[in-house]
Design a protein around this motif. Structure first.
Motif, PDB file in Angstrom:
ATOM      1  N   GLU A 261       0.823  -1.213   0.000  1.00  0.00           N
ATOM      2  CA  GLU A 261       0.000   0.000   0.000  1.00  0.00           C
ATOM      3  C   GLU A 261       0.857   1.262   0.000  1.00  0.00           C
ATOM      4  N   ASN A 262       0.431   2.241  -0.787  1.00  0.00           N
ATOM      5  CA  ASN A 262       1.025   3.582  -0.759  1.00  0.00           C
ATOM      6  C   ASN A 262       0.701   4.253   0.572  1.00  0.00           C
ATOM      7  N   LEU A 263       1.606   5.113   1.016  1.00  0.00           N
ATOM      8  CA  LEU A 263       1.541   5.655   2.375  1.00  0.00           C
ATOM      9  C   LEU A 263       0.978   7.073   2.403  1.00  0.00           C
ATOM     10  N   SER A 264       0.277   7.403   3.485  1.00  0.00           N
ATOM     11  CA  SER A 264       0.005   8.813   3.792  1.00  0.00           C
ATOM     12  C   SER A 264       1.198   9.305   4.610  1.00  0.00           C
ATOM     13  N   ALA A 265       1.909  10.313   4.109  1.00  0.00           N
ATOM     14  CA  ALA A 265       3.144  10.776   4.741  1.00  0.00           C
ATOM     15  C   ALA A 265       3.007  12.254   5.091  1.00  0.00           C
ATOM     16  N   TYR A 266       3.609  12.644   6.199  1.00  0.00           N
ATOM     17  CA  TYR A 266       3.434  13.997   6.710  1.00  0.00           C
ATOM     18  C   TYR A 266       4.721  14.816   6.659  1.00  0.00           C
ATOM     19  N   LEU A 267       5.685  14.327   5.896  1.00  0.00           N
ATOM     20  CA  LEU A 267       6.914  15.086   5.681  1.00  0.00           C
ATOM     21  C   LEU A 267       7.523  14.640   4.362  1.00  0.00           C
ATOM     22  N   THR A 268       8.358  15.496   3.811  1.00  0.00           N
ATOM     23  CA  THR A 268       9.059  15.185   2.568  1.00  0.00           C
ATOM     24  C   THR A 268      10.480  14.776   2.897  1.00  0.00           C
TER      25      THR A 268
ATOM     26  N   TYR B  81      -5.090  11.540  -1.559  1.00  0.00           N
ATOM     27  CA  TYR B  81      -5.762  12.831  -1.378  1.00  0.00           C
ATOM     28  C   TYR B  81      -5.193  13.582  -0.179  1.00  0.00           C
ATOM     29  N   VAL B  82      -4.966  12.882   0.931  1.00  0.00           N
ATOM     30  CA  VAL B  82      -4.370  13.512   2.113  1.00  0.00           C
ATOM     31  C   VAL B  82      -3.010  14.104   1.770  1.00  0.00           C
ATOM     32  N   ASN B  83      -2.196  13.356   1.037  1.00  0.00           N
ATOM     33  CA  ASN B  83      -0.877  13.863   0.644  1.00  0.00           C
ATOM     34  C   ASN B  83      -0.987  15.089  -0.251  1.00  0.00           C
ATOM     35  N   ALA B  84      -1.981  15.080  -1.153  1.00  0.00           N
ATOM     36  CA  ALA B  84      -2.174  16.228  -2.042  1.00  0.00           C
ATOM     37  C   ALA B  84      -2.570  17.466  -1.246  1.00  0.00           C
TER      38      ALA B  84
ATOM     39  N   CYS C 162      -9.268  13.878   8.619  1.00  0.00           N
ATOM     40  CA  CYS C 162      -9.650  15.074   9.360  1.00  0.00           C
ATOM     41  C   CYS C 162      -8.558  16.122   9.244  1.00  0.00           C
ATOM     42  N   VAL C 163      -8.930  17.373   9.501  1.00  0.00           N
ATOM     43  CA  VAL C 163      -7.980  18.487   9.487  1.00  0.00           C
ATOM     44  C   VAL C 163      -7.715  18.905  10.927  1.00  0.00           C
ATOM     45  N   MET C 164      -6.429  18.933  11.305  1.00  0.00           N
ATOM     46  CA  MET C 164      -6.026  19.358  12.640  1.00  0.00           C
ATOM     47  C   MET C 164      -5.003  20.471  12.486  1.00  0.00           C
ATOM     48  N   ASP C 165      -5.400  21.681  12.902  1.00  0.00           N
ATOM     49  CA  ASP C 165      -4.535  22.851  12.738  1.00  0.00           C
ATOM     50  C   ASP C 165      -4.166  22.991  11.267  1.00  0.00           C
ATOM     51  N   ASP C 166      -2.873  22.828  10.936  1.00  0.00           N
ATOM     52  CA  ASP C 166      -2.436  23.021   9.560  1.00  0.00           C
ATOM     53  C   ASP C 166      -1.991  21.718   8.908  1.00  0.00           C
ATOM     54  N   ILE C 167      -2.594  20.608   9.321  1.00  0.00           N
ATOM     55  CA  ILE C 167      -2.235  19.331   8.725  1.00  0.00           C
ATOM     56  C   ILE C 167      -3.484  18.468   8.581  1.00  0.00           C
ATOM     57  N   VAL C 168      -3.515  17.667   7.536  1.00  0.00           N
ATOM     58  CA  VAL C 168      -4.616  16.734   7.303  1.00  0.00           C
ATOM     59  C   VAL C 168      -4.152  15.351   7.752  1.00  0.00           C
ATOM     60  N   ILE C 169      -4.965  14.691   8.582  1.00  0.00           N
ATOM     61  CA  ILE C 169      -4.597  13.408   9.167  1.00  0.00           C
ATOM     62  C   ILE C 169      -5.464  12.296   8.582  1.00  0.00           C
ATOM     63  N   ASP C 170      -4.819  11.241   8.178  1.00  0.00           N
ATOM     64  CA  ASP C 170      -5.499  10.048   7.673  1.00  0.00           C
ATOM     65  C   ASP C 170      -5.942   9.208   8.875  1.00  0.00           C
ATOM     66  N   ASP C 171      -7.047   9.624   9.508  1.00  0.00           N
ATOM     67  CA  ASP C 171      -7.431   9.007  10.781  1.00  0.00           C
ATOM     68  C   ASP C 171      -8.456   7.886  10.660  1.00  0.00           C
ATOM     69  N   HIS C 172      -9.007   7.676   9.466  1.00  0.00           N
ATOM     70  CA  HIS C 172     -10.011   6.620   9.278  1.00  0.00           C
ATOM     71  C   HIS C 172     -11.133   6.769  10.305  1.00  0.00           C
TER      72      HIS C 172
END
Length: 300
Positions: free
Chosen positions: A151-158, A189-192, A230-240
């Protein structure tokens, strides 16, 4: 005699749900119409016991897909052999329709001690990471004697060190190992969205996701995941933890148009709602999917 083509027979998308503990009893009691169930492999590693017995009951009525979160396939230390042995035992017991895990790392050493991060950490898209990932995937496939889905990952940093796109990297993985991809459209979508945070409005996230999907060869995709975020502050979280959004449904429709009638799953892991909500989401996936016909048969 002349040969004529039979009418095209619609082939609906196979839809399932992630089966979680709050719904064990109700699902076994009601047996709702689903094409498959998916469970987290690690929850059933204990030999015998109530959890495995429940899964075996479900397996009597539904195909089961095993989705792992602990193989850490991108770890340079390699695959944990104990973990792989437990997975192999579960595969032999359940005979799942699919087995999957993530393109991530989690195992490493800190001050000379082996540690597991307990999370799905991203890997750079380069030759070194690809060599590690391919070796680990191949080891798992040889042990299980079946193809693995990654599976492709939801990532929160580059990560520094990537020299190619994620789609190029994942496609190379499939070509070298023969594995398949589990495409999580919510992760894309979260990554985008996170790529344009905070507060930037430039760029169409749905279009970015569709372009991502267009770079994946259709023959390597074995399953699709759908979930909420969900959106938390300035980041989108893949929280299911919520229903699939309208934009993610648009991305899903594009995926089905490109890949065909790929088995599709609703994931819901936090703030788990009544079972009826998951069944409704699964029905939405089926309704949105474009019917794909089988090849016409030739009759004499």
């Amino acid at each position: 005699m002349s040969r004529v083509a039979s009418p095209t027979v619609p082939r609906p998308v196979s839809t399932g749900i992630g089966w979680r503990h709050p719904h064990y009893a109700e699902l076994l009691a009601t047996r709702p119409p689903l094409d498959f169930l998916e469970v987290h492999s690690e929850n059933f590693f204990a030999e015998g016991g109530a959890a495995l017995a429940v899964l075996q009951q479900a397996r009597a009525s539904y195909p089961v897909s095993l989705h792992g979160v602990g193989l850490a396939l991108g770890s340079a230390l390699g695959v944990d052999l104990w973990h792989l042995d437990q997975l192999a035992r579960l595969v032999d017991c359940i005979e799942p329709v699919r087995v999957s895990d993530h393109a991530c790392f989690a195992r490493g050493t800190v001050n000379g001690k082996l540690v597991h991060a307990g999370d799905l950490l991203p890997i750079p898209f380069n030759d070194e990471s690809l060599d590690v990932l391919c070796a680990n995937v191949q080891q798992v496939q040889e042990r299980l004697e079946r193809p693995l889905m990654v599976e492709n990952l939801s990532a929160y940093l580059t990560l520094v060190g990537s020299d190619r796109s994620e789609t190029e990297f994942l496609t190379a993985l499939t070509r070298r190992t023969g594995c398949q991809l589990l495409v999580d459209v919510n992760n894309i979508y979260v990554n985008a969205l996170n790529a344009r945070m905070p507060g930037e409005q430039a760029g169409d996230p749905v279009g970015i996701c569709q372009a991502w999907l267009d770079q994946i060869p259709p023959d390597v995709v074995g399953e699709i995941h759908l979930a909420g975020h969900c959106v938390m502050d300035d980041i989108v979280i893949d929280d299911h933890g919520s229903r699939v959004t309208a934009d993610v449904w648009r991305v899903y429709r594009h995926a089905i148009n490109r890949f065909g009638a790929v088995p599709s799953l609703i994931e819901w892991d936090t703030a788990v709602p009544p079972l009826s909500v998951l069944l409704d989401e699964a029905q939405q996936a089926r309704a949105l999917a474009v019917p794909h016909g089988v090849q016409p048969a030739l009759l004499r």
